[in-house]
Design a protein around this motif. Structure first.
Motif, short mmCIF file in Angstrom:
data_model
loop_
_atom_site.label_atom_id
_atom_site.label_comp_id
_atom_site.label_asym_id
_atom_site.label_seq_id
_atom_site.Cartn_x
_atom_site.Cartn_y
_atom_site.Cartn_z
N ILE A 166 14.68 -8.65 10.64
CA ILE A 166 13.72 -7.87 12.47
C ILE A 166 14.07 -8.99 13.25
CG2 ILE A 166 11.64 -8.48 12.81
CD1 ILE A 166 10.58 -7.91 10.09
N GLY A 167 14.97 -8.87 14.03
CA GLY A 167 15.27 -9.83 15.51
C GLY A 167 14.30 -8.74 16.30
N ILE A 168 14.55 -9.81 18.00
CA ILE A 168 13.70 -9.96 18.70
C ILE A 168 15.09 -9.47 19.85
CG2 ILE A 168 11.35 -10.16 18.41
CD1 ILE A 168 12.09 -12.56 19.70
N GLU A 169 14.93 -9.18 21.21
CA GLU A 169 15.70 -10.02 22.37
C GLU A 169 15.50 -11.17 23.04
OE1 GLU A 169 16.35 -6.46 25.17
OE2 GLU A 169 15.64 -5.01 24.13
N THR A 188 1.13 -14.17 2.76
CA THR A 188 1.94 -12.93 3.05
C THR A 188 1.50 -12.31 4.31
OG1 THR A 188 4.04 -11.12 2.10
CG2 THR A 188 1.52 -10.82 1.93
N ILE A 189 2.69 -11.86 4.58
CA ILE A 189 2.34 -11.19 6.63
C ILE A 189 2.68 -9.41 5.68
CG2 ILE A 189 2.99 -11.03 8.80
CD1 ILE A 189 3.53 -13.83 8.54
N VAL A 190 2.10 -8.48 6.36
CA VAL A 190 2.06 -7.41 6.20
C VAL A 190 1.83 -6.04 7.45
CG1 VAL A 190 0.62 -7.21 3.90
CG2 VAL A 190 -0.38 -6.48 6.12
N GLY A 219 1.17 -1.41 -0.10
CA GLY A 219 0.12 0.65 0.18
C GLY A 219 0.85 0.96 0.10
N VAL A 220 0.10 2.46 0.57
CA VAL A 220 0.82 3.27 0.43
C VAL A 220 1.02 4.32 1.39
CG1 VAL A 220 0.21 4.16 -2.02
CG2 VAL A 220 -1.93 4.87 -0.15
N LYS A 221 0.21 3.44 2.62
CA LYS A 221 1.07 4.20 4.25
C LYS A 221 1.61 4.01 5.35
CE LYS A 221 -4.32 5.67 4.51
NZ LYS A 221 -5.67 5.43 4.32
N GLY A 222 3.52 3.09 4.08
CA GLY A 222 3.86 3.03 5.18
C GLY A 222 4.25 1.17 5.50
N TRP A 223 3.02 0.30 5.15
CA TRP A 223 3.16 -0.59 5.96
C TRP A 223 3.73 -1.47 4.82
CZ3 TRP A 223 -1.02 -3.35 8.70
CH2 TRP A 223 -1.66 -3.04 9.18
N VAL A 224 4.33 -2.70 5.76
CA VAL A 224 5.55 -3.37 5.28
C VAL A 224 5.19 -5.23 4.85
CG1 VAL A 224 7.46 -1.85 5.48
CG2 VAL A 224 7.14 -3.75 7.22
N LYS A 225 5.52 -5.37 4.09
CA LYS A 225 5.47 -7.13 3.72
C LYS A 225 7.05 -7.67 4.98
CE LYS A 225 3.74 -7.00 -0.49
NZ LYS A 225 3.64 -7.15 -1.61
N VAL A 226 6.48 -8.57 4.75
CA VAL A 226 7.37 -9.35 6.23
C VAL A 226 7.55 -10.80 6.22
CG1 VAL A 226 7.75 -9.94 8.65
CG2 VAL A 226 6.99 -7.92 7.89
N PHE A 227 8.51 -10.93 5.56
CA PHE A 227 8.68 -12.89 5.88
C PHE A 227 9.20 -12.68 7.19
CE2 PHE A 227 11.66 -16.55 5.36
CZ PHE A 227 10.40 -17.58 5.22
N SER A 228 8.21 -14.40 7.30
CA SER A 228 8.59 -14.30 8.99
C SER A 228 9.42 -15.59 8.73
CB SER A 228 6.81 -14.37 10.13
OG SER A 228 7.30 -15.44 10.82
N HIS A 229 9.85 -16.23 10.34
CA HIS A 229 10.96 -17.52 10.40
C HIS A 229 9.96 -18.11 11.00
CE1 HIS A 229 14.15 -16.23 7.72
NE2 HIS A 229 14.77 -15.38 8.06
#
Length: 177
Positions: A83-86, A61-63, A16-26
Motif C-alpha cells: 500500500i502506498g500513497i503519493e 489489527t487494522i481492517v 470476514g466475507v464482504k471483501g474487507w482486508v487486514k492491513v499491516f501499517s508502517h
C-alpha cells in the motif's frame, strides 16, 4: 503511472466475507494509515489508485474496506500487496524535520568532512532514532563490522542535513566505529 509512491503498509489477510482486508501499517500511530485516501496498490509492476471506503482497528489489527473489493476471494487475491500513497499526501514538515525515507541513501560525513558511510536505514529505539550507516568500502575492509549506528539527535550529533546535496553532517568520532 505513479512516481515512487511512499510505502505505508501492506495487505496481510482477509477479514470476514464482504471483501474487507487486514492491513499491516508502517504509519505512526498505526491507525493513521486509514486517514490516507486514495491508496495506491501495487499490481504486478504497476500502481493503481483505489478508494478506501472504511477502516478501523479490529482487536490488535487494522481492517479496511476498498472500493470494488466485495467478497473474500477478491480480498484474498490482494494478500501481500503493498500500500502506498503519493508524496503530495504527506504533511509538510518543519525546517529541521525529515521523513526517514528522505534520509536513506544519504552520504554521512563528520564535521571535518571525512566520509563515514551511507545511511542504510533508521531504527526507533525509544530514546531517539538511530541511523544505520554502511561503512565506506575502504573502512569496511579493515574491520569485521560493515556498518555502524549513529544516534539521530538533531543539533547535538546531527549538525546538518542537506537533501539537495544528499549529505548528512554529524559530530561523531570514527573511533566509535
Amino acid at each position: 503511472m505513479f512516481e515512487s509512491p511512499v510505502i505505508i503498509g501492506e495487505i496481510t489477510g482477509v477479514y470476514g466475507v464482504k471483501g474487507w482486508v487486514k492491513v499491516f501499517s508502517h504509519t505512526e500511530p498505526r491507525l493513521n494509515i486509514v486517514k490516507y485516501n486514495p491508496w495506491l496498490i501495487k499490481q504486478g509492476k504497476d500502481w493503481k489508485s483505489v478508494k478506501l471506503l472504511s477502516g478501523r482497528s479490529q482487536g490488535k489489527t487494522i481492517v479496511a474496506q476498498i472500493e470494488g473489493v466485495n467478497d473474500r476471494d477478491q480480498a484474498h487475491a490482494m494478500i501481500g500487496t503493498e500500500i502506498g500513497i503519493e508524496r503530495s499526501q504527506l504533511k509538510t514538515l518543519g525546517k529541521d524535520d525529515f521523513y526517514w525515507r528522505d534520509l536513506e541513501g544519504l552520504k554521512v560525513v563528520d564535521v571535518d568532512g571525512k566520509a563515514l558511510g551511507q545511511v542504510s536505514h533508521l531504527i526507533e529505539t525509544g530514546a531517539n532514532d538511530v541511523m544505520v550507516v554502511k561503512l565506506p568500502p575502504e573502512q569496511a575492509q579493515d574491520k569485521k563490522i560493515k556498518e555502524t549506528m549513529i544516534p539521530y539527535i538533531f543539533g547535538d550529533v546531527v549538525k546538518r542535513v542537506d537533501l539537495q546535496g544528499r549529505l548528512i553532517e554529524v559530530d561523531w568520532d570514527d573511533d566509535y566505529i
